[in-house]
Design a protein around this motif. Sequence first.
Motif, mmCIF file in Angstrom:
data_model
loop_
_atom_site.group_PDB
_atom_site.id
_atom_site.type_symbol
_atom_site.label_atom_id
_atom_site.label_comp_id
_atom_site.label_asym_id
_atom_site.label_seq_id
_atom_site.Cartn_x
_atom_site.Cartn_y
_atom_site.Cartn_z
ATOM 1 N N GLN A 1 -37.266 19.493 -21.872
ATOM 2 C CA GLN A 1 -38.139 19.500 -20.698
ATOM 3 C C GLN A 1 -39.262 20.529 -20.841
ATOM 4 O OE1 GLN A 1 -34.579 19.082 -17.678
ATOM 5 N NE2 GLN A 1 -36.371 17.966 -16.914
ATOM 6 N N GLY A 2 -39.439 20.989 -22.076
ATOM 7 C CA GLY A 2 -40.513 21.927 -22.367
ATOM 8 C C GLY A 2 -40.167 23.363 -22.073
ATOM 9 N N ALA A 3 -38.909 23.630 -21.717
ATOM 10 C CA ALA A 3 -38.514 24.962 -21.265
ATOM 11 C C ALA A 3 -38.097 25.869 -22.408
ATOM 12 C CB ALA A 3 -37.374 24.865 -20.255
ATOM 13 N N ASP A 4 -38.413 27.132 -22.243
ATOM 14 C CA ASP A 4 -37.994 28.194 -23.153
ATOM 15 C C ASP A 4 -36.654 28.729 -22.650
ATOM 16 O OD1 ASP A 4 -37.680 30.440 -24.723
ATOM 17 O OD2 ASP A 4 -39.590 31.361 -24.179
ATOM 18 N N PRO A 5 -35.554 28.546 -23.393
ATOM 19 C CA PRO A 5 -34.264 29.083 -22.941
ATOM 20 C C PRO A 5 -34.317 30.605 -22.859
ATOM 21 C CG PRO A 5 -33.946 27.470 -24.678
ATOM 22 C CD PRO A 5 -35.410 27.789 -24.654
ATOM 23 N N LEU A 6 -33.990 31.140 -21.699
ATOM 24 C CA LEU A 6 -34.122 32.574 -21.463
ATOM 25 C C LEU A 6 -32.807 33.313 -21.647
ATOM 26 C CD1 LEU A 6 -36.347 32.374 -18.266
ATOM 27 C CD2 LEU A 6 -37.094 32.707 -20.631
ATOM 28 N N PHE A 7 -31.751 32.793 -21.049
ATOM 29 C CA PHE A 7 -30.470 33.483 -21.166
ATOM 30 C C PHE A 7 -29.315 32.500 -21.161
ATOM 31 C CE2 PHE A 7 -31.673 33.738 -16.650
ATOM 32 C CZ PHE A 7 -30.550 33.226 -16.002
ATOM 33 N N PHE A 8 -28.181 33.005 -21.649
ATOM 34 C CA PHE A 8 -27.002 32.178 -21.886
ATOM 35 C C PHE A 8 -25.763 32.938 -21.424
ATOM 36 C CE2 PHE A 8 -23.580 30.350 -24.449
ATOM 37 C CZ PHE A 8 -23.867 28.992 -24.392
ATOM 38 N N LEU A 9 -24.815 32.202 -20.865
ATOM 39 C CA LEU A 9 -23.509 32.754 -20.517
ATOM 40 C C LEU A 9 -22.432 31.835 -21.075
ATOM 41 C CD1 LEU A 9 -25.481 32.990 -17.704
ATOM 42 C CD2 LEU A 9 -23.621 34.582 -17.169
ATOM 43 N N ASP A 10 -21.325 32.403 -21.488
ATOM 44 C CA ASP A 10 -20.247 31.598 -22.052
ATOM 45 C C ASP A 10 -18.962 31.780 -21.266
ATOM 46 O OD1 ASP A 10 -18.147 33.462 -23.815
ATOM 47 O OD2 ASP A 10 -20.118 34.376 -23.549
ATOM 48 N N TYR A 11 -18.103 30.787 -21.363
ATOM 49 C CA TYR A 11 -16.758 30.842 -20.790
ATOM 50 C C TYR A 11 -15.773 30.491 -21.898
ATOM 51 C CZ TYR A 11 -12.704 29.660 -17.894
ATOM 52 O OH TYR A 11 -11.442 29.600 -17.337
ATOM 53 N N TYR A 12 -14.915 31.446 -22.228
ATOM 54 C CA TYR A 12 -13.950 31.308 -23.319
ATOM 55 C C TYR A 12 -12.563 31.440 -22.723
ATOM 56 C CZ TYR A 12 -11.182 33.090 -27.336
ATOM 57 O OH TYR A 12 -10.209 33.320 -28.275
ATOM 58 N N ALA A 13 -11.779 30.376 -22.802
ATOM 59 C CA ALA A 13 -10.443 30.353 -22.203
ATOM 60 C C ALA A 13 -9.396 30.076 -23.274
ATOM 61 C CB ALA A 13 -10.367 29.284 -21.122
ATOM 62 N N THR A 14 -8.269 30.774 -23.177
ATOM 63 C CA THR A 14 -7.207 30.617 -24.161
ATOM 64 C C THR A 14 -5.866 30.958 -23.530
ATOM 65 O OG1 THR A 14 -6.483 31.295 -26.385
ATOM 66 C CG2 THR A 14 -7.480 33.002 -24.998
ATOM 67 N N GLY A 15 -4.796 30.484 -24.158
ATOM 68 C CA GLY A 15 -3.470 30.808 -23.651
ATOM 69 C C GLY A 15 -3.066 32.230 -23.952
ATOM 70 N N ARG A 16 -3.405 32.697 -25.163
ATOM 71 C CA ARG A 16 -3.119 34.078 -25.556
ATOM 72 C C ARG A 16 -4.317 34.602 -26.333
ATOM 73 N NH1 ARG A 16 -0.953 36.573 -30.019
ATOM 74 N NH2 ARG A 16 -0.444 34.571 -31.007
ATOM 75 N N LEU A 17 -4.874 35.687 -25.871
ATOM 76 C CA LEU A 17 -6.099 36.213 -26.457
ATOM 77 C C LEU A 17 -5.812 36.832 -27.822
ATOM 78 C CD1 LEU A 17 -9.098 36.739 -26.120
ATOM 79 C CD2 LEU A 17 -8.525 38.889 -24.983
ATOM 80 N N GLU A 18 -6.462 36.290 -28.849
ATOM 81 C CA GLU A 18 -6.424 36.855 -30.188
ATOM 82 C C GLU A 18 -7.792 37.477 -30.441
ATOM 83 O OE1 GLU A 18 -5.359 33.714 -32.813
ATOM 84 O OE2 GLU A 18 -3.358 33.440 -31.946
ATOM 85 N N ILE A 19 -7.833 38.794 -30.558
ATOM 86 C CA ILE A 19 -9.105 39.505 -30.592
ATOM 87 C C ILE A 19 -9.969 39.058 -31.763
ATOM 88 C CG2 ILE A 19 -10.196 41.766 -30.816
ATOM 89 C CD1 ILE A 19 -7.855 42.950 -29.303
#
Length: 363
Positions: A105-123
């Motif tokens: 749409q001609g837009a410059d992506p400015l910022f991003f956020l993520d969602y990371y989900a897991t059963g057991r967090l492995e660093i």
Amino acid sequence: MKPDAPGHNRPPLTYKDAGVDIDAGDALVEDIKPLAQSTHRRGVMGGLGGFGGLFDLKAAGFSDPILVSGTDGVGTKLKVAIEAGIPDTVGIDLVAMCVNDIVVQGADPLFFLDYYATGRLEIDTGRRIVSGIAEGCRRAGCALIGGETAEMPGMYGEGDYDLAGFAVGAVERAQLLPRADIAAGDVVLGLAASGTHSNGYSLVRSVVKRSALRYDAPSPFGSGSLGEALLEPTRIYVKQLLSAIRATGAIKGLAHITGGGLPGNVPRCLPGGLRARLDARQWDAPGVYGWLREVGNVSVDDMLRTFNCGIGMIVVTAKNDAARVAQALVDAGETVSEIGIIERAPGLEADCVVEHAASLWRS
């Protein structure tokens, strides 16, 4: 507590006993901070750790901006990454699927956020995933300004994880795409895909199962292992397209080729009553597609509607401008083919037809 009450004389339960390790989450956040900092761009305010990410549009140089947002995931390509034990590039895919939708749409992506989900967090796994997200943000020129890591025991199997991404961009009102002057006679350019990108992996995994190959087996269609070949990250077209848009002023419309393939996505940038007529003899499909079609005995129609078949992005421009738009994209690092034309559609709806598709898989 009364002596006969439930739980009397039992050891106390903790959140960690229940499967959530707050210390591990905090450690991952500390690891993420320098990765996020590496994506910094003009307009970012503050850093990680607040309740919300801040961005200053005026500082980014916009005067009459329209905000453009997008959200997506990586689909069952994650299963390939998990089973192959290669989490390093799915973060690039995550960013790509969002920012490629915004740039059309001609837009410059400015910022991003993520969602990371897991059963057991492995660093280590988390760090490798977020490192990929940061790399994707750098390729797109957008800032990673926040996110969420959710440890949810019982929701995911051992070693499983899921990803979602959210991107916001901006475009000056007068430069919003697609333009209203797309017309019969315009030319369609195709930008080469890096592979299967992030669509159709339920079918890909079914073909892998039929082949009886392990993900660590040599790839039958490329270098490295099968898992490495199938995890080739989605190409990010943002900087190249923005450069060509600004240099030529002649790009009328763009379409990101994701689920639904060319027939399902090209019409999304066309006015009603027009269709794109594409000639598949004008581009080359990566070797993975010949392998998928042969081993899976997949029909031409299913190939076209499931995969990008070698074209990750299409560009619509006037015939007289096609050569200089193509050159601007080549100068920016893209592989460009003139693949079709815009014509009147037989009905009122926008449409796309792909001719000679079988030629994509000839040996």
